[in-house]
Design a protein around this motif. Structure first.
Motif, PDB file in Angstrom:
ATOM      1  N   VAL A 189       0.848  -1.193   0.000  1.00  0.00           N
ATOM      2  CA  VAL A 189       0.000   0.000   0.000  1.00  0.00           C
ATOM      3  C   VAL A 189       0.882   1.242   0.000  1.00  0.00           C
ATOM      4  O   VAL A 189       1.808   1.360   0.812  1.00  0.00           O
ATOM      5  N   ASP A 190       0.603   2.160  -0.906  1.00  0.00           N
ATOM      6  CA  ASP A 190       1.307   3.442  -0.927  1.00  0.00           C
ATOM      7  C   ASP A 190       0.708   4.307   0.184  1.00  0.00           C
ATOM      8  O   ASP A 190      -0.359   4.893   0.016  1.00  0.00           O
ATOM      9  N   LYS A 191       1.385   4.381   1.311  1.00  0.00           N
ATOM     10  CA  LYS A 191       0.830   5.057   2.483  1.00  0.00           C
ATOM     11  C   LYS A 191       0.620   6.550   2.268  1.00  0.00           C
ATOM     12  O   LYS A 191      -0.120   7.194   3.028  1.00  0.00           O
ATOM     13  N   ASP A 192       1.264   7.106   1.253  1.00  0.00           N
ATOM     14  CA  ASP A 192       1.116   8.532   0.974  1.00  0.00           C
ATOM     15  C   ASP A 192      -0.020   8.822   0.001  1.00  0.00           C
ATOM     16  O   ASP A 192      -0.274   9.989  -0.320  1.00  0.00           O
ATOM     17  N   ASN A 193      -0.684   7.781  -0.474  1.00  0.00           N
ATOM     18  CA  ASN A 193      -1.767   7.967  -1.444  1.00  0.00           C
ATOM     19  C   ASN A 193      -2.953   7.072  -1.098  1.00  0.00           C
ATOM     20  O   ASN A 193      -3.281   6.123  -1.814  1.00  0.00           O
ATOM     21  N   ILE A 194      -3.574   7.396   0.027  1.00  0.00           N
ATOM     22  CA  ILE A 194      -4.756   6.678   0.495  1.00  0.00           C
ATOM     23  C   ILE A 194      -5.932   7.647   0.523  1.00  0.00           C
ATOM     24  O   ILE A 194      -5.835   8.747   1.073  1.00  0.00           O
ATOM     25  N   GLY A 195      -7.034   7.250  -0.082  1.00  0.00           N
ATOM     26  CA  GLY A 195      -8.254   8.050  -0.065  1.00  0.00           C
ATOM     27  C   GLY A 195      -9.360   7.305   0.651  1.00  0.00           C
ATOM     28  O   GLY A 195      -9.255   6.105   0.928  1.00  0.00           O
ATOM     29  N   VAL A 196     -10.448   8.013   0.946  1.00  0.00           N
ATOM     30  CA  VAL A 196     -11.574   7.392   1.634  1.00  0.00           C
ATOM     31  C   VAL A 196     -12.870   7.937   1.047  1.00  0.00           C
ATOM     32  O   VAL A 196     -12.944   9.110   0.666  1.00  0.00           O
ATOM     33  N   GLN A 197     -13.878   7.071   0.945  1.00  0.00           N
ATOM     34  CA  GLN A 197     -15.142   7.473   0.327  1.00  0.00           C
ATOM     35  C   GLN A 197     -16.309   6.754   0.994  1.00  0.00           C
ATOM     36  O   GLN A 197     -16.217   5.574   1.336  1.00  0.00           O
ATOM     37  N   GLY A 198     -17.398   7.468   1.198  1.00  0.00           N
ATOM     38  CA  GLY A 198     -18.596   6.864   1.765  1.00  0.00           C
ATOM     39  C   GLY A 198     -19.772   7.807   1.659  1.00  0.00           C
ATOM     40  O   GLY A 198     -19.614   9.008   1.394  1.00  0.00           O
ATOM     41  N   HIS A 199     -20.962   7.269   1.883  1.00  0.00           N
ATOM     42  CA  HIS A 199     -22.176   8.055   1.698  1.00  0.00           C
ATOM     43  C   HIS A 199     -23.116   7.872   2.878  1.00  0.00           C
ATOM     44  O   HIS A 199     -23.214   6.784   3.456  1.00  0.00           O
ATOM     45  N   SER A 200     -23.818   8.942   3.239  1.00  0.00           N
ATOM     46  CA  SER A 200     -24.819   8.919   4.298  1.00  0.00           C
ATOM     47  C   SER A 200     -24.156   8.590   5.636  1.00  0.00           C
ATOM     48  O   SER A 200     -23.334   9.367   6.121  1.00  0.00           O
ATOM     49  N   TRP A 201     -24.463   7.436   6.230  1.00  0.00           N
ATOM     50  CA  TRP A 201     -23.783   7.061   7.467  1.00  0.00           C
ATOM     51  C   TRP A 201     -22.277   6.916   7.227  1.00  0.00           C
ATOM     52  O   TRP A 201     -21.460   7.281   8.074  1.00  0.00           O
ATOM     53  N   GLY A 202     -21.916   6.414   6.053  1.00  0.00           N
ATOM     54  CA  GLY A 202     -20.503   6.363   5.699  1.00  0.00           C
ATOM     55  C   GLY A 202     -19.922   7.755   5.562  1.00  0.00           C
ATOM     56  O   GLY A 202     -18.784   8.018   5.962  1.00  0.00           O
ATOM     57  N   GLY A 203     -20.700   8.686   4.987  1.00  0.00           N
ATOM     58  CA  GLY A 203     -20.246  10.064   4.846  1.00  0.00           C
ATOM     59  C   GLY A 203     -20.007  10.721   6.193  1.00  0.00           C
ATOM     60  O   GLY A 203     -19.043  11.481   6.372  1.00  0.00           O
ATOM     61  N   TYR A 204     -20.903  10.446   7.155  1.00  0.00           N
ATOM     62  CA  TYR A 204     -20.701  10.985   8.508  1.00  0.00           C
ATOM     63  C   TYR A 204     -19.387  10.485   9.107  1.00  0.00           C
ATOM     64  O   TYR A 204     -18.597  11.257   9.657  1.00  0.00           O
ATOM     65  N   PRO A 226     -22.550  16.512   9.748  1.00  0.00           N
ATOM     66  CA  PRO A 226     -21.441  17.031  10.553  1.00  0.00           C
ATOM     67  C   PRO A 226     -21.875  17.555  11.917  1.00  0.00           C
ATOM     68  O   PRO A 226     -21.056  17.711  12.812  1.00  0.00           O
ATOM     69  N   ASN A 227     -23.183  17.826  12.065  1.00  0.00           N
ATOM     70  CA  ASN A 227     -23.665  18.440  13.302  1.00  0.00           C
ATOM     71  C   ASN A 227     -24.853  17.643  13.840  1.00  0.00           C
ATOM     72  O   ASN A 227     -25.986  17.808  13.396  1.00  0.00           O
ATOM     73  N   MET A 228     -24.591  16.769  14.789  1.00  0.00           N
ATOM     74  CA  MET A 228     -25.660  15.924  15.321  1.00  0.00           C
ATOM     75  C   MET A 228     -26.667  16.711  16.153  1.00  0.00           C
ATOM     76  O   MET A 228     -27.790  16.252  16.357  1.00  0.00           O
ATOM     77  N   ILE A 229     -26.287  17.883  16.618  1.00  0.00           N
ATOM     78  CA  ILE A 229     -27.217  18.688  17.411  1.00  0.00           C
ATOM     79  C   ILE A 229     -28.266  19.325  16.509  1.00  0.00           C
ATOM     80  O   ILE A 229     -29.473  19.206  16.748  1.00  0.00           O
ATOM     81  N   SER A 269     -19.798  15.220  16.726  1.00  0.00           N
ATOM     82  CA  SER A 269     -20.152  16.153  15.657  1.00  0.00           C
ATOM     83  C   SER A 269     -18.887  16.760  15.055  1.00  0.00           C
ATOM     84  O   SER A 269     -18.233  17.596  15.696  1.00  0.00           O
ATOM     85  N   PRO A 270     -18.527  16.372  13.841  1.00  0.00           N
ATOM     86  CA  PRO A 270     -17.293  16.880  13.218  1.00  0.00           C
ATOM     87  C   PRO A 270     -17.248  18.397  13.085  1.00  0.00           C
ATOM     88  O   PRO A 270     -16.159  18.975  13.023  1.00  0.00           O
ATOM     89  N   ILE A 271     -18.404  19.062  13.048  1.00  0.00           N
ATOM     90  CA  ILE A 271     -18.447  20.504  12.824  1.00  0.00           C
ATOM     91  C   ILE A 271     -17.612  21.260  13.851  1.00  0.00           C
ATOM     92  O   ILE A 271     -17.049  22.320  13.565  1.00  0.00           O
ATOM     93  N   PHE A 272     -17.499  20.707  15.058  1.00  0.00           N
ATOM     94  CA  PHE A 272     -16.793  21.407  16.122  1.00  0.00           C
ATOM     95  C   PHE A 272     -15.284  21.171  16.088  1.00  0.00           C
ATOM     96  O   PHE A 272     -14.556  21.718  16.918  1.00  0.00           O
ATOM     97  N   ASN A 273     -14.833  20.356  15.137  1.00  0.00           N
ATOM     98  CA  ASN A 273     -13.398  20.101  14.995  1.00  0.00           C
ATOM     99  C   ASN A 273     -12.920  20.297  13.561  1.00  0.00           C
ATOM    100  O   ASN A 273     -11.878  19.761  13.168  1.00  0.00           O
ATOM    101  N   ILE A 274     -13.678  21.063  12.792  1.00  0.00           N
ATOM    102  CA  ILE A 274     -13.322  21.258  11.384  1.00  0.00           C
ATOM    103  C   ILE A 274     -11.967  21.939  11.231  1.00  0.00           C
ATOM    104  O   ILE A 274     -11.257  21.714  10.243  1.00  0.00           O
ATOM    105  N   ASP A 275     -11.584  22.739  12.203  1.00  0.00           N
ATOM    106  CA  ASP A 275     -10.289  23.419  12.110  1.00  0.00           C
ATOM    107  C   ASP A 275      -9.122  22.437  12.101  1.00  0.00           C
ATOM    108  O   ASP A 275      -8.010  22.784  11.706  1.00  0.00           O
ATOM    109  N   PHE A 300     -21.405  21.884   6.500  1.00  0.00           N
ATOM    110  CA  PHE A 300     -20.060  21.315   6.434  1.00  0.00           C
ATOM    111  C   PHE A 300     -19.196  22.090   5.439  1.00  0.00           C
ATOM    112  O   PHE A 300     -18.074  22.506   5.749  1.00  0.00           O
ATOM    113  N   PHE A 301     -19.747  22.311   4.246  1.00  0.00           N
ATOM    114  CA  PHE A 301     -18.982  22.941   3.172  1.00  0.00           C
ATOM    115  C   PHE A 301     -18.609  24.388   3.492  1.00  0.00           C
ATOM    116  O   PHE A 301     -17.446  24.789   3.342  1.00  0.00           O
ATOM    117  N   VAL A 302     -19.581  25.185   3.936  1.00  0.00           N
ATOM    118  CA  VAL A 302     -19.278  26.601   4.177  1.00  0.00           C
ATOM    119  C   VAL A 302     -18.312  26.764   5.351  1.00  0.00           C
ATOM    120  O   VAL A 302     -17.515  27.708   5.385  1.00  0.00           O
TER     121      VAL A 302
END
Length: 375
Positions: A189-204, A226-229, A269-275, A300-302
Motif C-alpha cells: 500500500v502506498d501510504k502517501d496515497n490513500i483516499g476514503v469514500q462513503g455516503h450517508s452514514w458512511g459520509g458521517y 457534521p452536526n448531530m445537534i 459532531s465533526p463541525i466542532f473540529n473542522i479546524d 459542512f462545506f461553508v
C-alpha cells in the motif's frame, strides 16, 4: 425443505436440505460463491439458480432437486475477459478496542506484491458478508465501483466496524484506522496515497475521521451529518418523521437525548473540529434529500471554506439522497474519479476543481477538461 446456507467465517454459501422428521440438516452444495434463490421447473425435477463471485458474473445454473450435477447454462458477460477485473479477498486485523475484525480487500487482477498501490477505503457498517458479490461496472449513485477502480490500478479496502453505544465516531476510528495500518505493514500500500469514500452514514464517519487523522490524502463524503445537534432537531423530509429517534437509539447510536448526553453529541459532531481537518474534501449532497437534510452538507462545506480548507460541493438539483438520473450518476462518477486521480495518482486537476461550475453554466460547460500539468 431446501435452505440457503452461509458461513459467517469465510463468507461462502450454498444449499442444504432439512429433514423435519429426523431434525437433521444435510449440506447439498457449498463453495466460495453467492447463490441466488432457486426456482423449480414446472415440467422437470430441476432447479434454476444463479451463482456469482467477485470475478464471476451471476449466470444461470441448473441442478436436480438434490443439487447434483450443477450445470451452467448461460454466458451473459463474456466481454469481462477483455478487462483487468480484479480479485476480492477477506482480511483480518484487531481494532484498538481489542476486537477481531474482518474486511474486504480488492486487488487489481495483475497485482504485484512488490509494488505499491494507491488505496481507496470505502465502508458503511459491515460489508464483508458481501465478499462474493459480483460488482459490474456502472455509474454509481453514491459509492465507488470496485471493479472500475481496481481495473485502473487501485486497491479498495472495505473494513467492518464494531460500534459502542455513545461513541459512533470513535468506534469507526478504532476499527478503520488499524485496518489501514495493518495493510500498510504488508508493504504493497502506498501510504502517501490513500483516499476514503462513503455516503450517508458512511459520509458521517468520514467527516469524523478526517478531524482525527491525516492518513487520508483525499476524501469524498456524501450526504454527511457534521452536526448531530442541529440534525437532531430536524425531520426526514420525505415522511415528516422526526430525526430524533435515529440519534438516540438507532444508527447514530448516541444512546439518549442531547439533554442527557450533551458531551456525546458534541464529541461526535465533526463541525466542532473542522479546524483540525487537513484532508481535501469532495462533498455530494442533493437539495431534495429526504433522508439527510441537505443543509447539513451546506453547513459542512461553508465551514470548510470559511477556514480555507480545500473542498468542493456537488448538488444535483431535484435529486434525492443520491442521484437517480443516469446523466447525474455519470457526472458524479466522472468527477469523483477525477478528484481521486488528481490527489492519489498525481493527474492534473480538471477545470471544475480549479474554478467550479457557475450556476449559469451548469449542464452546459461541465469542466471535465484537465488543466495543464504545470498549473
Amino acid at each position: 425443505m431446501l435452505l440457503r446456507t452461509f458461513n459467517e467465517k469465510d463468507k461462502s454459501s450454498g444449499f442444504a436440505s432439512y429433514d423435519f422428521k429426523r431434525n437433521s440438516l444435510t449440506s447439498l452444495l457449498s463453495g466460495p460463491y453467492r447463490f441466488g434463490y432457486p426456482m423449480k421447473s414446472e415440467l422437470a425435477n430441476q432447479l434454476l439458480y444463479t451463482r456469482e463471485s467477485f470475478t464471476e458474473f451471476p449466470d444461470l445454473w441448473v441442478a436436480d432437486l438434490d443439487m447434483n450435477s450443477p450445470t451452467k447454462i448461460s454466458e451473459a458477460n463474456p466481454q469481462q475477459q477483455e478487462y483487468n477485473w480484479g480479485t476480492n479477498e477477506l482480511v483480518t486485523w484487531t481494532s484498538l478496542d481489542g476486537i477481531e475484525l474482518t474486511g474486504m480487500l480488492v486487488k487489481p487482477e495483475n497485482f504485484d506484491p512488490t509494488k505499491k498501490y494507491p488505496m481507496l477505503v470505502n465502508f458503511y457498517e459491515r460489508s464483508s458478508d458481501g465478499l462474493y458479490r459480483h460488482r459490474a461496472p456502472s455509474a454509481g449513485r453514491s459509492t465507488i465501483n470496485y471493479s472500475f477502480y481496481a481495473s485502473r490500478g487501485y486497491l479498495i479496502f472495505n473494513p467492518d466496524v464494531h460500534y459502542r453505544i455513545g461513541y459512533p465516531g470513535e468506534s469507526a476510528y478504532n476499527c478503520v484506522i488499524p485496518g489501514i495500518t495493518s495493510l500498510i505493514e504488508k508493504g504493497f500500500v502506498d501510504k502517501d496515497n490513500i483516499g476514503v469514500q462513503g455516503h450517508s452514514w458512511g459520509g458521517y464517519q468520514i467527516a469524523y475521521l478526517v478531524t482525527k487523522t491525516d492518513i487520508f490524502k483525499a476524501a469524498e463524503a456524501g450526504a454527511p451529518v457534521p452536526n448531530m445537534i442541529s440534525a437532531y432537531g430536524g425531520i426526514r423530509w420525505w415522511t415528516g418523521l422526526s430525526r430524533q429517534f435515529q440519534y438516540e437509539h438507532t444508527q447514530s447510536r448516541i444512546g439518549g437525548t442531547p439533554w442527557e448526553y450533551p458531551t456525546r453529541y458534541l464529541e461526535n459532531s465533526p463541525i466542532f473540529n473542522i479546524d483540525k481537518i487537513n484532508t481535501p474534501l469532495l462533498i455530494m449532497h442533493n437539495d431534495a434529500d429526504g433522508h439527510v437534510p441537505w443543509y447539513q452538507g451546506i453547513e459542512f462545506f461553508v465551514s470548510l471554506r470559511r477556514l480555507g480548507k480545500p473542498s468542493w460541493f456537488l448538488n444535483y438539483n431535484g435529486e434525492p439522497h443520491w442521484p437517480l438520473k443516469l446523466q447525474n450518476r455519470k457526472d458524479f462518477t466522472i468527477r469523483m474519479a477525477q478528484f481521486f486521480d488528481h490527489y492519489l495518482k498525481g493527474d492534473p486537476k480538471p477545470k471544475w476543481m480549479e474554478r467550479g461550475v457557475p450556476a449559469m453554466e451548469k449542464g452546459i460547460n461541465q469542466g471535465y477538461e484537465l488543466t495543464s500539468p504545470d498549473k
